[in-house]
Write an enzyme that holds these catalytic residues in place. Structure first.
Site, PDB file in Angstrom:
ATOM      1  CD  GLU A 115      -9.605  -1.068   8.479  1.00  0.00           C
ATOM      2  OE1 GLU A 115      -8.819  -1.501   9.031  1.00  0.00           O
ATOM      3  OE2 GLU A 115      -9.558  -0.756   7.119  1.00  0.00           O
TER       4      GLU A 115
ATOM      5  CD  GLU B 219      -2.762  -1.179   2.220  1.00  0.00           C
ATOM      6  OE1 GLU B 219      -2.514  -0.774   3.284  1.00  0.00           O
ATOM      7  OE2 GLU B 219      -4.107  -1.860   1.991  1.00  0.00           O
TER       8      GLU B 219
ATOM      9  CG  ASP C 205      -7.619  -5.378   5.129  1.00  0.00           C
ATOM     10  OD1 ASP C 205      -7.035  -5.523   6.143  1.00  0.00           O
ATOM     11  OD2 ASP C 205      -7.648  -4.135   4.672  1.00  0.00           O
TER      12      ASP C 205
END
Lengths: 723, 723
Positions: A418, A311, A390
């Site tokens: 998240e 990323e 993820d």
């Protein structure tokens, strides 16, 4: 040492009341060392509050003042003894427990390691024995958890030792407030407890209190900065090392070691070198020299955590080197000091072309790292996210975990929510983690993920139901991404504290039932046994929390397909939010069907990364578990699940049901208002959050249902309103 | 005054070369005053560069040094005369032109107002006459635009005066850099030219140069701060007023007046009052007192711009007051000083429930404001976005423009390309604005939007084709949201300068052909007439720019449906990005069809906000123009357009075609490389941007096509690849 007491902060699972059972009794502490001192101080404070007595011979000064009045060397004068195994002339009860241990484990000893302890109750004395001070500390918190029953009937000898050597929380905290990500990346509980306004927090009391909470649930390691290492944070490795040392000082008395997230390009960014090539001699030298200075400042630093080639973070690919090359240069620098490199396996192409259906992000970690098995140094730990994507609410186990027999592998869980409601939704994650840890990559006859990670991967015949018999190889590591911030409740949502607690407990003992962990947490946090409302509170909290992960799953992305969240912040629904992006997170819904074909026969071939039986189970449309169907297969809306429902009707049903469950949760919680063990401020905060959860769940329900109704044209079989 | 010359900044449409025709001739300037001085200085600099001569009698000091050498009072000695109408004993040519004007317009004079001018060429002398200094300034830049032909054959008398009294650019600039929006909200050309690092820019040279560019295209007003007034910027009204005054000082010589965006809650935020209720006496008093101080510092301030009760900004609704109450309290404070309030009509519910199809954001401005017609003070200008939604690539005209006969109405255009490629895409907007301004709300027999805004709304019988005969009522106002930043090319994309230029020219003369404006801009910017490549350059730039707005429309959201952009930043496609949000921007695509039903018969009734004939045209599926079909109707994919194509095939065809056109544009531009009037740096910048435009256009094509193919299941009739 004074025990940290930050003001205006919720005590989480260590309210004073949790120490009543110890604090009202007579305790003897035998041994010396920093962590034994911590045990002594904890007991002393408890005694000060509840009238008990403490004796800690050989140490003068800060003993409880009542010791001389009530203390006594006669065995019968103590209710509780903490003793190092090296203690000289201990009380009879200790001798008796030692003898029991010798009979059971032989002369080689019980093998409890640096952090384990034995506990038994003999002749009215509860005895905690350990080889090392840390063991006494964990034994202390075990007694705290037991509470009054620790001092009841005689207890047989129990051996406790952690399944994982490293039970670690990664803090994605930034020193500076990041303009988009905030101070804590993916943090939902305010700012950082370590950093404020671009510098070390002026008051580290809270860091000490945090260490105490961590010790009480078994966590022994943290990182103090984000794996995405920004400009300011890079300097923690060099000129701002003093800040890290100050944090380490506060955590050390609770057995928590500090780790640093290090940027792979540090030799350039900090060292002024023209390259960060891991095979460059100057680079190796720079890492060695820098690491030496780090250890001069913090001799017990755990090591480095590195997110490389991921990323946008720099990594060895820039120099045509492998990730083994990259990790090993840091490992070599750390080895002289006993440090480890946590090297994250979260490497994938985040500039994927969504038009190219042959590329599959799920494959990436396995494809990148399996060729490197055996090439990593012994002090490299490959840190693998538990699923291949993820931290979605439902993913299969990452096939990489079982594919690196010659590499130390850590599994990374996400305690911060998240993708599971961002601490605005109740989502007790221990049931998910239990499933993750109990997955058996080679089927029922092989070890589970917990055992593989604990270091017993080779020992595939040992299916180990007698957990007490585990022999971890001292390399195991379970990592959680922290959900803690400077919010008064630590985790934003007061009930999210249970996730933090459960993470520590599962890292210590992965086989523990999530419901039992929840009971521990309830008893510690609300001390309901003392209030008379014990049963009602426990029943309500179990009703609210036990199934909350599955409830969350019901009203969000269906059948393992994942994502469908708002890009960027990841809160709330956006079915196509990532569909045409470079992130590799697709569902491929069209007017006929939905799901990702990851089969070998017709799809991306990801199923081939699993050993049998899973390579076959996942490949097969018939055998694939319902909850992962859309992760592995693209199916028509009319496909019939094992449950008997069609995919489209399942989507409607679960989304209506999920919202109803949230509404029920809210109603249950409302009944806890007023008198009872839940303080009014906690009740109010959770009530507000449940309002938001219900609003958001309705949004999920309506968006998901509307999306699939608009696409499929199939009406709800029960005629409910789809907007 | 020295003429501002910022270094490292592209001269835009005022390169030295543009002044060659004037600078090589003999010029007489007659008159005094700040703006006459500007004319004199401009001519002097041109003469210094190109060898001409200047005489400006009655003023000593900074005259061109060659005047005495070549200047002469004899008429024949001057090629060009700028004279105020009050000039005493002017040359014969001036007398002759005055006489011609008298013959045509009578003794009452030509009615050119404060800013108009007459121009004629008589006996070899080009004469510019004006009543006021500003007229001479605009006359100067008219001569600059004419170039060499200004000095050729005799020219008949022409009368020029602006259609709009206020030709205004709103800068959405923040003093501080906003963490999400950056410094310039919706700005795509770097930071602010006014503000830097939280303060006034240290070097205002560029602000002066900006004023010069504005005067040269006709703009006479700007705001210096964002309509979303944040904490720091609020203080521009009080303790940071000196910063605004400094900007005003730099712009004044170019006839540009400064306005301030003011926060409606300023009485609370700055004044310490407990309320901002517009009917509260203390609040009225505070606005009056504060405004008095403002005008002490900046006596020619234009007024305030206010965004109230809009997207989170405070407003009168909080006190149960109307927007007329809100606007009038500011108007009363400004009236003694001749200031105006620009009150934005961009008021809508941005927390709309997407499930409720009866709510329609397009209705909002009309519904909010039409009941208030006649209630606003005379110095309130209701500032209305040209379309009912928000600057989409294609919208119908806002029905509010024609629905406020007793209110001054300004139309707001968006020069900054928020929804039209963000200055990474070539998108020449003048053709769109021409359509916007030429729309006739009451049909062919009524006035167009330009005339309504210019103040001739009541005069519906005057269909005004003889534009020179317009009599604006001195209240007209056209506003553009600025596309300027501190980028070396002012607008990021060098070709986006043409939008800024065209905005000013259309505000002055709305009937001007966009192609003619482009020619002006090309001639000024690249001065191709002098390079020999004139025809080729002009042909290429027309090919690149003339149709660029329609090209952009082709590859983005189809048939007037709007949005389909990435939420937040609004760049690039995301078909469902706003579909289930509270923003009121929906397309309602399902497996059968797409579009918003805004009819009275079965939809939101928005069509009823138009007078006939449009209320009927838009209502009718048969009559509705193709390009607005999906704005007004929800239709099946198989619906046949007037063009003969189905909706779905139209979507495919336009998206393939749009990308092909961008590819052709890129190829055309590439041929301009090397020698020629386009400087290498400009060529390189545009080339890079065209690469990005092509990439992004392909992304639009593929996402839109894939989305609608997945939903409709209808294959492309020509078998092209849809991913």
């Amino acid at each position: 040492m004074t025990i940290p007491e930050p003001t205006g902060v919720h005590p989480a699972w260590l309210p004073p009341e949790a120490f009543r059972a110890i604090g009202s009794r007579r305790t003897l502490v035998l041994g010396a060392g920093l962590l034994v001192g911590t045990v002594r101080d904890e007991v002393a404070r408890a005694c000060a509050a509840y009238g008990g007595a403490l004796r800690h011979p050989g140490v003068t000064g800060d003993l409880d003042t009542r010791e001389t009045a009530r203390g006594d060397r006669a065995d019968g004068a103590f209710d509780l003894v903490f003793a190092l195994s090296t203690a000289q002339s201990p009380p009879d009860a200790v001798q008796a427990v030692r003898e029991r241990s010798r009979r059971r484990y032989g002369d080689a000893g019980p093998g409890i390691g640096d952090e384990g302890f034995l506990i038994a109750r003999h002749d009215g004395v509860t005895v905690v024995l350990a080889d090392e001070p840390a063991g006494l500390l964990y034994g202390l918190f075990h007694v705290v958890r037991l509470g009054k029953p620790a001092f009841g009937a005689a207890r047989p000898l129990e051996r406790h030792r952690p399944a994982m050597r490293l039970r670690m929380l990664d803090h994605w905290d930034n020193v500076d407030v990041h303009p988009v990500m905030g101070q804590v990346e993916r943090g939902y509980a305010g700012g950082s407890i370590f950093w404020r306004d671009g510098a070390l927090s002026g008051d580290l009391t809270r860091v000490g209190a945090y260490g105490r909470l961590l010790a009480a649930c078994g966590v022994n390691a943290i990182t103090v900065n984000n794996v995405n290492v920004h400009a300011t944070e890079a300097h923690l490795l060099t000129d701002r090392l003093g800040d890290v040392a100050a944090i380490a000082d506060r955590l050390r008395p609770y057995g928590v070691r500090v780790h640093l997230s290090a940027g792979f390009a540090s030799p350039i960014a900090l060292g002024g070198l023209p390259t960060a090539d891991p095979l460059d001699e100057d680079v190796r030298e720079w890492w060695a020299r820098t690491t030496e200075r780090v250890y001069q400042a913090i001799p017990d630093l755990g090591g480095y955590v590195v997110k490389a080639d991921s990323e946008g973070q720099p990594g060895p690919f820039a120099y045509g080197r492998s990730h083994a090359d990259g990790a090993n240069v840091l490992a070599d620098a750390l080895a002289p000091f006993g440090g480890v490199v946590h090297w994250r396996a979260f490497v994938y192409n985040h500039r994927q072309d969504w038009r190219d259906r042959s590329v599959d992000r799920a494959r990436a970690a396995y494809d990148h790292f399996t060729p490197l098995d055996g090439l990593f140094r012994g002090n490299v730990i490959l840190q693998v996210k538990h699923g291949p994507i993820d931290f979605q609410v439902r993913e299969p186990s990452s096939p990489l975990i079982a594919a690196m027999p010659a590499t130390r592998v850590a599994v990374e869980l996400q305690v911060t929510q998240e993708y599971t409601g961002q601490q605005r939704h109740v989502c007790y994650l221990a049931p998910m983690w239990s499933e993750v840890l109990a997955f058996r990559p080679w089927g029922p006859a092989g070890p589970d993920v917990a055992r593989i990670v604990a270091g017993a991967a080779a020992d595939r015949d040992d299916i180990g139901t007698e957990h007490d018999g585990w022999t971890a190889d001292e390399t195991g590591c379970l990592v959680g991404v922290s959900n803690v911030g400077d919010d008064p409740y630590w985790t934003g949502h007061p009930l999210a504290q249970a996730n933090l607690y459960a993470f520590g407990r599962l890292a210590w003992a992965p086989w523990t039932d999530p419901g039992a962990i929840l009971d521990e947490w309830i008893d510690l946090t609300f001390a309901p046994a003392e209030t008379g409302d014990a049963e009602r509170l426990r029943r309500t909290l179990h009703a609210v929390m036990d199934g909350s992960w599955r409830t969350y799953e019901r009203y969000t992305a269906p059948l393992g397909v994942g994502f469908m969240v708002r890009p960027g912040h990841h809160y709330g629904p956006d079915v196509d939010g990532y569909e045409y992006t470079p992130w590799g997170t697709y569902h491929f819904a069209d007017r006929d069907g939905v799901g990702v074909d990851r089969t070998r026969a017709t799809g991306t071939g990801f199923t081939g990364q699993y050993p049998p039986p899973w390579s076959e189970v996942y490949e097969s449309l018939e055998q694939c578990p319902d909850e992962l169907l859309l992760f592995f297969h693209h199916v028509p809306y009319g496909h019939v699940l094992h449950s008997g429902s069609t995919v489209i009707q399942h989507i409607y049903d679960t989304h209506f049901a999920g919202v109803e469950q949230v509404a029920e949760t809210r109603a249950l919680w409302a009944k806890l208002a007023g008198a009872g063990p839940v303080p009014p401020d906690v009740h109010a905060r959770v009530s507000e959050l449940l309002d938001e959860q219900l609003r958001c769940a309705e949004e999920w329900r309506d968006q998901i249902n509307a999306y699939f109704f608009r696409k499929s044209g199939v009406p709800d079989a029960h005629g409910r309103r789809i907007p």
